[in-house]
Design a protein around this motif. Sequence first.
Motif, PDB file in Angstrom:
ATOM      1  N   ASP A  85       0.774  -1.060   0.111  1.00 53.08           N
ATOM      2  CA  ASP A  85      -0.182  -0.069  -0.179  1.00 53.08           C
ATOM      3  C   ASP A  85       0.864   1.153   0.052  1.00 53.08           C
ATOM      4  OD1 ASP A  85      -1.895   2.217   0.617  1.00 53.08           O
ATOM      5  OD2 ASP A  85      -3.069   0.869   1.830  1.00 53.08           O
ATOM      6  N   ASN A  86       1.017   1.988  -1.163  1.00 57.44           N
ATOM      7  CA  ASN A  86       2.088   2.946  -1.106  1.00 57.44           C
ATOM      8  C   ASN A  86       1.597   4.425  -0.491  1.00 57.44           C
ATOM      9  OD1 ASN A  86      -0.038   3.943  -2.904  1.00 57.44           O
ATOM     10  ND2 ASN A  86       1.375   3.176  -4.850  1.00 57.44           N
ATOM     11  N   ARG A  87       0.375   4.300   0.149  1.00 61.17           N
ATOM     12  CA  ARG A  87       0.019   5.539   1.007  1.00 61.17           C
ATOM     13  C   ARG A  87       1.164   5.489   2.085  1.00 61.17           C
ATOM     14  NH1 ARG A  87      -5.666   4.395   2.822  1.00 61.17           N
ATOM     15  NH2 ARG A  87      -4.946   2.434   2.931  1.00 61.17           N
ATOM     16  N   PHE A  88       1.945   4.495   2.398  1.00 64.51           N
ATOM     17  CA  PHE A  88       2.610   4.225   3.540  1.00 64.51           C
ATOM     18  C   PHE A  88       4.089   4.170   3.327  1.00 64.51           C
ATOM     19  CE2 PHE A  88      -1.682   2.657   4.550  1.00 64.51           C
ATOM     20  CZ  PHE A  88      -1.966   3.703   5.661  1.00 64.51           C
ATOM     21  N   ALA A  89       4.936   4.106   4.249  1.00 67.82           N
ATOM     22  CA  ALA A  89       6.536   4.175   4.119  1.00 67.82           C
ATOM     23  C   ALA A  89       6.672   2.509   4.490  1.00 67.82           C
ATOM     24  CB  ALA A  89       7.294   4.890   4.893  1.00 67.82           C
ATOM     25  N   GLU A  90       7.917   2.037   4.072  1.00 66.49           N
ATOM     26  CA  GLU A  90       8.583   0.966   4.161  1.00 66.49           C
ATOM     27  C   GLU A  90       8.401   0.695   5.997  1.00 66.49           C
ATOM     28  OE1 GLU A  90      11.965  -1.912   3.077  1.00 66.49           O
ATOM     29  OE2 GLU A  90      12.658  -0.179   4.205  1.00 66.49           O
ATOM     30  N   SER A  91       7.953  -0.271   6.423  1.00 71.59           N
ATOM     31  CA  SER A  91       7.723  -0.766   8.040  1.00 71.59           C
ATOM     32  C   SER A  91       8.184  -1.937   8.315  1.00 71.59           C
ATOM     33  CB  SER A  91       6.226  -0.543   8.222  1.00 71.59           C
ATOM     34  OG  SER A  91       5.560   0.608   8.094  1.00 71.59           O
ATOM     35  N   LYS A  92       8.507  -2.071   9.543  1.00 74.77           N
ATOM     36  CA  LYS A  92       9.012  -3.490  10.013  1.00 74.77           C
ATOM     37  C   LYS A  92       7.962  -4.373  10.233  1.00 74.77           C
ATOM     38  CE  LYS A  92      13.078  -1.279  12.036  1.00 74.77           C
ATOM     39  NZ  LYS A  92      13.887  -1.179  13.475  1.00 74.77           N
ATOM     40  N   LEU A  93       8.428  -5.795  10.140  1.00 72.13           N
ATOM     41  CA  LEU A  93       7.331  -6.780  10.534  1.00 72.13           C
ATOM     42  C   LEU A  93       7.875  -7.392  11.753  1.00 72.13           C
ATOM     43  CD1 LEU A  93       5.005  -8.242   8.925  1.00 72.13           C
ATOM     44  CD2 LEU A  93       6.720  -9.994   8.182  1.00 72.13           C
ATOM     45  N   TRP A  94       7.086  -7.174  12.837  1.00 74.57           N
ATOM     46  CA  TRP A  94       7.578  -7.624  14.297  1.00 74.57           C
ATOM     47  C   TRP A  94       6.657  -9.237  14.525  1.00 74.57           C
ATOM     48  CZ3 TRP A  94      10.920  -5.479  17.493  1.00 74.57           C
ATOM     49  CH2 TRP A  94      11.434  -4.225  17.019  1.00 74.57           C
ATOM     50  N   LEU A  95       7.289  -9.835  15.333  1.00 74.58           N
ATOM     51  CA  LEU A  95       6.724 -11.162  15.812  1.00 74.58           C
ATOM     52  C   LEU A  95       6.777 -11.084  17.430  1.00 74.58           C
ATOM     53  CD1 LEU A  95       5.647 -14.347  15.217  1.00 74.58           C
ATOM     54  CD2 LEU A  95       8.161 -14.701  15.725  1.00 74.58           C
ATOM     55  N   VAL A  96       5.654 -10.982  17.746  1.00 77.34           N
ATOM     56  CA  VAL A  96       5.620 -10.926  19.401  1.00 77.34           C
ATOM     57  C   VAL A  96       4.872 -12.308  19.973  1.00 77.34           C
ATOM     58  CG1 VAL A  96       4.576  -9.809  21.363  1.00 77.34           C
ATOM     59  CG2 VAL A  96       5.132  -8.578  19.227  1.00 77.34           C
ATOM     60  N   THR A  97       5.919 -13.075  20.586  1.00 75.58           N
ATOM     61  CA  THR A  97       5.027 -14.401  20.977  1.00 75.58           C
ATOM     62  C   THR A  97       4.586 -14.120  22.495  1.00 75.58           C
ATOM     63  OG1 THR A  97       7.461 -15.023  22.085  1.00 75.58           O
ATOM     64  CG2 THR A  97       6.750 -15.964  19.882  1.00 75.58           C
ATOM     65  N   PHE A  98       3.612 -14.865  22.883  1.00 75.75           N
ATOM     66  CA  PHE A  98       2.855 -14.703  24.123  1.00 75.75           C
ATOM     67  C   PHE A  98       2.389 -16.005  24.725  1.00 75.75           C
ATOM     68  CE2 PHE A  98      -0.673 -14.626  20.998  1.00 75.75           C
ATOM     69  CZ  PHE A  98      -1.748 -15.224  21.686  1.00 75.75           C
ATOM     70  N   LYS A  99       2.084 -16.038  26.048  1.00 76.01           N
ATOM     71  CA  LYS A  99       1.640 -16.779  26.776  1.00 76.01           C
ATOM     72  C   LYS A  99       0.007 -16.665  26.969  1.00 76.01           C
ATOM     73  CE  LYS A  99       2.476 -19.542  31.280  1.00 76.01           C
ATOM     74  NZ  LYS A  99       2.654 -20.760  30.540  1.00 76.01           N
ATOM     75  N   SER A 100      -0.996 -17.415  26.795  1.00 74.92           N
ATOM     76  CA  SER A 100      -2.181 -16.994  26.574  1.00 74.92           C
ATOM     77  C   SER A 100      -2.840 -16.860  28.130  1.00 74.92           C
ATOM     78  CB  SER A 100      -3.096 -18.044  25.939  1.00 74.92           C
ATOM     79  OG  SER A 100      -2.777 -19.282  26.470  1.00 74.92           O
ATOM     80  N   GLU A 101      -2.473 -17.583  29.087  1.00 72.36           N
ATOM     81  CA  GLU A 101      -2.867 -17.442  30.352  1.00 72.36           C
ATOM     82  C   GLU A 101      -1.772 -17.866  31.452  1.00 72.36           C
ATOM     83  OE1 GLU A 101      -6.448 -19.170  30.614  1.00 72.36           O
ATOM     84  OE2 GLU A 101      -6.037 -21.354  30.188  1.00 72.36           O
ATOM     85  N   ALA A 146       9.126   5.609  13.849  1.00 68.22           N
ATOM     86  CA  ALA A 146       8.937   6.977  14.265  1.00 68.22           C
ATOM     87  C   ALA A 146      10.431   7.633  14.592  1.00 68.22           C
ATOM     88  CB  ALA A 146       7.867   7.439  15.151  1.00 68.22           C
ATOM     89  N   ASN A 147      11.044   7.897  13.605  1.00 70.97           N
ATOM     90  CA  ASN A 147      12.705   8.357  14.022  1.00 70.97           C
ATOM     91  C   ASN A 147      13.384   7.288  14.799  1.00 70.97           C
ATOM     92  OD1 ASN A 147      12.396  10.815  12.488  1.00 70.97           O
ATOM     93  ND2 ASN A 147      11.175  11.741  14.304  1.00 70.97           N
ATOM     94  N   GLY A 148      13.040   6.091  14.425  1.00 70.35           N
ATOM     95  CA  GLY A 148      13.925   4.916  15.117  1.00 70.35           C
ATOM     96  C   GLY A 148      13.031   4.438  16.171  1.00 70.35           C
ATOM     97  N   LYS A 149      11.854   5.053  16.429  1.00 69.20           N
ATOM     98  CA  LYS A 149      10.928   4.762  17.872  1.00 69.20           C
ATOM     99  C   LYS A 149       9.793   3.917  17.130  1.00 69.20           C
ATOM    100  CE  LYS A 149      14.087   6.640  20.431  1.00 69.20           C
ATOM    101  NZ  LYS A 149      14.946   5.758  21.236  1.00 69.20           N
ATOM    102  N   PRO A 150       8.884   3.054  17.874  1.00 71.98           N
ATOM    103  CA  PRO A 150       7.680   2.456  17.522  1.00 71.98           C
ATOM    104  C   PRO A 150       6.713   3.721  17.166  1.00 71.98           C
ATOM    105  CG  PRO A 150       7.852   2.403  19.854  1.00 71.98           C
ATOM    106  CD  PRO A 150       9.298   2.878  19.403  1.00 71.98           C
ATOM    107  N   GLY A 151       6.234   3.386  16.023  1.00 69.21           N
ATOM    108  CA  GLY A 151       5.081   4.288  15.277  1.00 69.21           C
ATOM    109  C   GLY A 151       3.662   3.664  15.195  1.00 69.21           C
ATOM    110  N   ARG A 152       2.945   4.304  14.316  1.00 71.72           N
ATOM    111  CA  ARG A 152       1.821   3.472  14.099  1.00 71.72           C
ATOM    112  C   ARG A 152       1.701   2.249  13.601  1.00 71.72           C
ATOM    113  NH1 ARG A 152      -2.477   5.832   9.067  1.00 71.72           N
ATOM    114  NH2 ARG A 152      -3.948   4.583   9.508  1.00 71.72           N
ATOM    115  N   ILE A 153       0.743   1.485  14.166  1.00 75.66           N
ATOM    116  CA  ILE A 153       0.536   0.046  13.741  1.00 75.66           C
ATOM    117  C   ILE A 153      -0.505  -0.030  12.500  1.00 75.66           C
ATOM    118  CG2 ILE A 153      -0.476  -2.269  14.165  1.00 75.66           C
ATOM    119  CD1 ILE A 153       0.582  -1.809  17.079  1.00 75.66           C
ATOM    120  N   LEU A 154       0.212  -0.596  11.305  1.00 75.99           N
ATOM    121  CA  LEU A 154      -0.622  -0.737  10.190  1.00 75.99           C
ATOM    122  C   LEU A 154      -1.522  -1.937   9.790  1.00 75.99           C
ATOM    123  CD1 LEU A 154       1.958   0.625   7.493  1.00 75.99           C
ATOM    124  CD2 LEU A 154       0.386   2.124   8.658  1.00 75.99           C
ATOM    125  N   GLY A 155      -0.985  -2.987  10.312  1.00 75.87           N
ATOM    126  CA  GLY A 155      -1.770  -4.179  10.331  1.00 75.87           C
ATOM    127  C   GLY A 155      -1.286  -5.151  11.496  1.00 75.87           C
TER     128      GLY A 155
END
Length: 241
Positions: free
Chosen positions: A149-165, A226-235
Amino acid sequence: MISRSLFLFAAALISTAPSAAAELKTNPTAIVELFTSQGCSSCPPADALLSEIGTRPDVIALAYHVDYWDYIGWRDTFGSAAFSQYQRDYAAARGKARIYTPQLMVNGANDVVGSRRSDVGAALTDEQLPVPLRLEESNGMLTISALGDNRFAESKLWLVTFKSEAEVAIGRGENKDRVIDYTHIARERHVVGMWDPDFGASLTLPIKDMLGTESDGAVVVIQQDANGKPGRILGGASFLQ
């Protein structure tokens, strides 16, 4: 630029170990991130509210346990200095000096006090994630794909593992002698690739190696810098083993 260690992390996740079918959540309107602590007396109501909204089909929930309340006398069993830094980076990206618990971030853009039900509900109203992200689980492998989606700049793809409960009996600190149920507990957070505005993203990871022994689910997030910091989440999308 992604560091060599992060590339090595992704490369290490190559095996064909089988896994059970996963429960997928691939069409959320919001990703909520709660910064919480077992040593914070104001946090249990927020933890309970996160558990509740995390069951919604349109919301993906994550609880990041910070470590800066440990000095009170109880070391959070899920606390991480990396998660405390993640919260500080959010604040720096938004020009704020103060961090607090329980803070709830919504789509990486807005924050509210995580225990205030009406404010949380209002923050989730009319939220949207503009870039659809899809997960497919087959033969122990997880395929991640997203269109460009060329409305947005290149972004990182993060993987967050979690424990459900998990149930935790707290022995010291502000919540001494309480037994508290926690859900959506973030365990690890890594960059696994990039999302390109022209070509999107596509990769496949082995579920068993990805989760390890600490987690039974994962969230994949497309997040702007955001200048090397976490910014908006796109998806984003999630699965639970």
